[in-house]
Design a protein around this motif. Structure first.
Motif, short mmCIF file in Angstrom:
data_model
loop_
_atom_site.label_atom_id
_atom_site.label_comp_id
_atom_site.label_asym_id
_atom_site.label_seq_id
_atom_site.Cartn_x
_atom_site.Cartn_y
_atom_site.Cartn_z
N ALA A 138 0.80 -1.23 0.00
CA ALA A 138 0.00 0.00 0.00
C ALA A 138 0.83 1.27 0.00
O ALA A 138 0.28 2.37 -0.19
N ASN A 139 2.14 1.17 0.20
CA ASN A 139 2.96 2.37 0.33
C ASN A 139 4.03 2.44 -0.76
O ASN A 139 4.40 1.43 -1.36
N GLU A 140 4.53 3.65 -0.98
CA GLU A 140 5.52 3.91 -2.02
C GLU A 140 6.90 3.46 -1.55
O GLU A 140 7.32 3.77 -0.43
N LEU A 159 10.07 -8.16 -1.12
CA LEU A 159 8.94 -7.43 -1.68
C LEU A 159 9.24 -5.94 -1.80
O LEU A 159 8.86 -5.30 -2.80
N ALA A 160 9.95 -5.38 -0.81
CA ALA A 160 10.32 -3.96 -0.89
C ALA A 160 11.19 -3.70 -2.11
O ALA A 160 11.02 -2.69 -2.81
N ALA A 161 12.12 -4.63 -2.40
CA ALA A 161 12.97 -4.49 -3.59
C ALA A 161 12.12 -4.60 -4.86
O ALA A 161 12.32 -3.84 -5.81
N MET A 162 11.18 -5.53 -4.86
CA MET A 162 10.29 -5.66 -6.02
C MET A 162 9.45 -4.41 -6.23
O MET A 162 9.09 -4.08 -7.36
N ARG A 163 9.14 -3.71 -5.13
CA ARG A 163 8.34 -2.51 -5.20
C ARG A 163 9.16 -1.28 -5.58
O ARG A 163 8.64 -0.17 -5.62
N GLY A 164 10.47 -1.49 -5.83
CA GLY A 164 11.28 -0.40 -6.35
C GLY A 164 12.28 0.22 -5.40
O GLY A 164 12.91 1.22 -5.73
N ASP A 209 14.72 5.45 4.67
CA ASP A 209 13.44 6.12 4.42
C ASP A 209 12.28 5.32 5.04
O ASP A 209 11.27 5.90 5.44
N VAL A 210 12.45 4.01 5.08
CA VAL A 210 11.41 3.12 5.61
C VAL A 210 12.06 2.05 6.47
O VAL A 210 13.09 1.47 6.09
N ILE A 211 11.45 1.77 7.63
CA ILE A 211 11.91 0.67 8.48
C ILE A 211 10.74 -0.28 8.71
O ILE A 211 9.65 0.14 9.09
N SER A 274 1.67 1.75 11.84
CA SER A 274 2.57 2.56 11.03
C SER A 274 2.73 3.93 11.70
O SER A 274 1.76 4.51 12.20
N PHE A 275 3.97 4.41 11.71
CA PHE A 275 4.31 5.70 12.31
C PHE A 275 5.12 6.53 11.31
O PHE A 275 5.79 5.99 10.43
N LYS A 276 5.07 7.85 11.49
CA LYS A 276 5.86 8.75 10.67
C LYS A 276 6.72 9.62 11.57
O LYS A 276 6.28 10.07 12.62
N LYS A 277 7.97 9.84 11.15
CA LYS A 277 8.88 10.68 11.91
C LYS A 277 8.75 12.13 11.48
O LYS A 277 8.72 12.42 10.29
#
Length: 277
Positions: A138-140, A159-164, A209-211, A274-277
């Motif tokens: 669901a996320n970029e 999957l993260a690698a597959m998502r770019g 950018d993402v953990i 999910s959290f945002k910094k």
């Protein structure tokens, strides 16, 4: 490897008590679970088994007159082979298929991850992994640098690698999981994924950018500040491996470190945040 079967029969179990026991026993080293009705069976390598510690976990949540516990050594057999024989493919949101090499003739989806189903955590069947896959879908991720803590089989990193994602660091402190993740990364030609053996102590000056962290409540609480340290401003932190009852303490810790809660998922009593910094 020889295993011990720990059996717990609960009279009139509440909706989430068996899930709580699974989470607690997993921290003792149990790596496989089977729940049928009011009975929970958990499996642990014989060398790691401690009957007193296991019983203490049960007694922490249940009175003695409401539960029966027992344990016995299991026949010496190839448990990984047995586990493989029961491994079924899974399709998430009709977008991502997670299968073993021996699965064929499955519906085509946007992403297909092939894993050799060894006994490391993260096949997609457990609610926590399922929810984390949903977050990744669901996320970029295009062009982003990603950290996968407690990577297990490596599914989320792959999957993260597959998502770019431009670069993915996958870390697990279990040698079996580390080797399995490396094998699965190679199997899925995920050249952008690096796998490392260790824990949050490996984190240094490198930022992300993402953990993604699908572990358990105690480790998440202990390592949250390190995650925040290496998370870029406006970066996203996805957490799972926790139960509904853990939400207040996890959220309090995250918010205290300057994070903002964005979303909560709930599946079979397990939660992903999910959290945002």
């Amino acid at each position: 490897m020889k295993y011990v079967e720990f059996c717990c029969v609960v009279s009139n179990p509440t909706e989430d008590i068996l899930d709580i026991l699974v989470a607690e026993l997993a921290e003792l080293g149990y790596d496989s679970f089977n729940t049928e009705g009011s009975t929970l069976k958990a499996y642990i390598p014989e060398v790691a088994f401690d009957g007193n510690s296991s019983a203490a976990i049960v007694n922490k949540y249940l009175s003695a007159d409401g539960v029966t516990i027992s344990w016995e050594p299991m026949p010496d057999k190839n448990w990984n082979e047995v586990w493989e024989s029961n491994f079924e493919p899974i399709i998430i949101e009709d977008k991502c298929t997670i299968r073993a090499p021996f699965h064929t003739n499955l519906p085509k989806t946007t992403y297909e991850i092939v894993i050799e189903p060894k006994m490391s955590f993260g096949t997609g069947h457990h609610a926590t992994t399922y929810q984390m896959v949903e977050f990744v879908l669901a996320n970029e991720f295009k062009g982003l640098r990603v950290l996968d803590m407690g990577c297990g089989t490596g599914i989320l990193a792959i999957l993260a690698a597959m998502r770019g994602a431009s670069d993915v660091l996958a870390i697990d402190n279990d040698d079996w999981a580390f080797q399995n993740a490396e094998e699965n990364v190679q199997r899925n030609a995920s050249g952008k994924v690096r796998v490392a053996l260790g824990d949050a102590n490996l984190l240094g000056a490198e930022t992300f950018d993402v953990i993604l962290a699908n572990i358990n409540r105690n480790i998440l609480l202990a390592d949250m500040s390190r995650y925040v340290d290496v998370l870029k401003n406006d970066g996203l932190l996805f957490l799972s491996g926790i139960l509904i009852v853990d939400i207040p303490i996890i959220s309090e810790c995250a918010i205290g470190l300057g994070l903002t809660l964005l979303e909560q998922k709930d599946r079979s009593g397990w939660v992903a945040l999910s959290f945002k910094k």
